[in-house]
Design an enzyme around this catalytic site. Sequence first.
Site, mmCIF file in Angstrom:
data_model
loop_
_atom_site.group_PDB
_atom_site.id
_atom_site.type_symbol
_atom_site.label_atom_id
_atom_site.label_comp_id
_atom_site.label_asym_id
_atom_site.label_seq_id
_atom_site.Cartn_x
_atom_site.Cartn_y
_atom_site.Cartn_z
ATOM 1 N N GLY A 184 80.961 85.275 77.076
ATOM 2 C CA GLY A 184 80.107 86.449 76.945
ATOM 3 C C GLY A 184 78.636 86.112 77.066
ATOM 4 N N THR A 185 78.227 85.063 76.379
ATOM 5 C CA THR A 185 76.817 84.653 76.392
ATOM 6 C C THR A 185 76.565 83.384 77.200
ATOM 7 O OG1 THR A 185 77.181 83.291 74.439
ATOM 8 C CG2 THR A 185 76.449 85.580 74.063
ATOM 9 N N GLY A 186 77.603 82.609 77.421
ATOM 10 C CA GLY A 186 77.447 81.278 78.026
ATOM 11 C C GLY A 186 77.121 80.218 76.994
ATOM 12 N N ILE A 187 76.772 80.663 75.800
ATOM 13 C CA ILE A 187 76.295 79.724 74.772
ATOM 14 C C ILE A 187 77.456 78.933 74.163
ATOM 15 C CG2 ILE A 187 75.124 79.489 72.559
ATOM 16 C CD1 ILE A 187 73.534 82.071 73.305
ATOM 17 N N GLY A 188 78.512 79.641 73.773
ATOM 18 C CA GLY A 188 79.660 78.950 73.181
ATOM 19 C C GLY A 188 80.249 77.925 74.136
ATOM 20 N N MET A 189 80.371 78.309 75.388
ATOM 21 C CA MET A 189 80.903 77.382 76.406
ATOM 22 C C MET A 189 79.995 76.160 76.533
ATOM 23 S SD MET A 189 83.774 78.283 77.660
ATOM 24 C CE MET A 189 84.826 79.581 78.348
ATOM 25 N N ASP B 139 86.585 82.637 79.036
ATOM 26 C CA ASP B 139 87.378 83.310 78.006
ATOM 27 C C ASP B 139 87.584 84.751 78.475
ATOM 28 O OD1 ASP B 139 84.974 84.582 77.517
ATOM 29 O OD2 ASP B 139 84.841 84.030 75.402
ATOM 30 N N HIS B 140 88.059 85.591 77.568
ATOM 31 C CA HIS B 140 88.315 86.996 77.943
ATOM 32 C C HIS B 140 87.042 87.707 78.382
ATOM 33 C CE1 HIS B 140 87.388 86.595 73.688
ATOM 34 N NE2 HIS B 140 86.889 87.828 73.715
ATOM 35 N N ARG C 129 62.254 59.350 88.114
ATOM 36 C CA ARG C 129 61.812 59.339 86.713
ATOM 37 C C ARG C 129 62.842 59.963 85.778
ATOM 38 N NH1 ARG C 129 59.694 64.024 88.829
ATOM 39 N NH2 ARG C 129 59.474 65.821 87.442
ATOM 40 N N HIS C 130 63.787 60.727 86.331
ATOM 41 C CA HIS C 130 64.799 61.373 85.481
ATOM 42 C C HIS C 130 65.918 60.419 85.092
ATOM 43 C CE1 HIS C 130 62.713 65.017 86.411
ATOM 44 N NE2 HIS C 130 62.913 64.829 87.705
HETATM 45 C C1 RB5 Z 1 83.603 86.455 72.635
HETATM 46 O O1 RB5 Z 1 83.506 87.640 71.929
HETATM 47 C C2 RB5 Z 1 82.268 85.730 72.614
HETATM 48 O O2 RB5 Z 1 82.000 85.266 71.327
HETATM 49 C C3 RB5 Z 1 82.261 84.590 73.605
HETATM 50 O O3 RB5 Z 1 82.576 85.075 74.864
HETATM 51 C C4 RB5 Z 1 80.964 83.840 73.771
HETATM 52 O O4 RB5 Z 1 79.904 84.698 73.990
HETATM 53 C C5 RB5 Z 1 80.671 82.807 72.759
HETATM 54 O O5 RB5 Z 1 79.659 82.107 72.815
#
Ligand code: RB5
Length: 152
Positions: free
Chosen positions: A66-71, A8-9, A132-133
């Site tokens: 930004g965090t990798g979490i959303g992706m 993303d951005h 085993r995996h």
């Molecule tokens: C964008 O501001 C941010 O929310 C996104 O990059 C990401 O961190 C979401 O998990």
Amino acid sequence: MKVCIGSDHAGYALKEMAKKWLLDWGYEVDDVGAFSEASVDYPDFARKVATAVARGEYARGVLICGTGIGMSIAANKVRGVRAALCHDVFSAKATRQHNDSNVLTMGSRVIGAGVAQEVLRAWLSEEYEGGRHAPRLKKITALEDDMLTTKC
Ligand code: RB5
């Protein structure tokens, strides 16, 4: 090996760097965007990369936000995708060895370019161990299959 990359951005700048590293290392790379730092929605790019990997068009996918979490959350909704959020080399190696992860997600606001490069390198070069995996991965596939027809 063919790699599909997206961001993303927030992940745009690191994605551009990662693309260059991949090309320097000899990987074939397709970039699905984002192509600027204008605000976009990370699930759109997770969908593009994860579905392309699930269809078998790419051996691996890389997603950066930004965090990798959303992706990671979004990519793991796609059947057949095992997306791993990694910010250290140990996890990057372990998720390949144990989980046969086919998508790597990273957070550009969490780690710097140096660590990201090492994580990417380690994740791409490490092999799945099987053994085993394998039955555990089969259970993940069974869970995906069950969720197609069952509500929790
Ligand atoms: C964008 O501001 C941010 O929310 C996104 O990059 C990401 O961190 C979401 O998990």
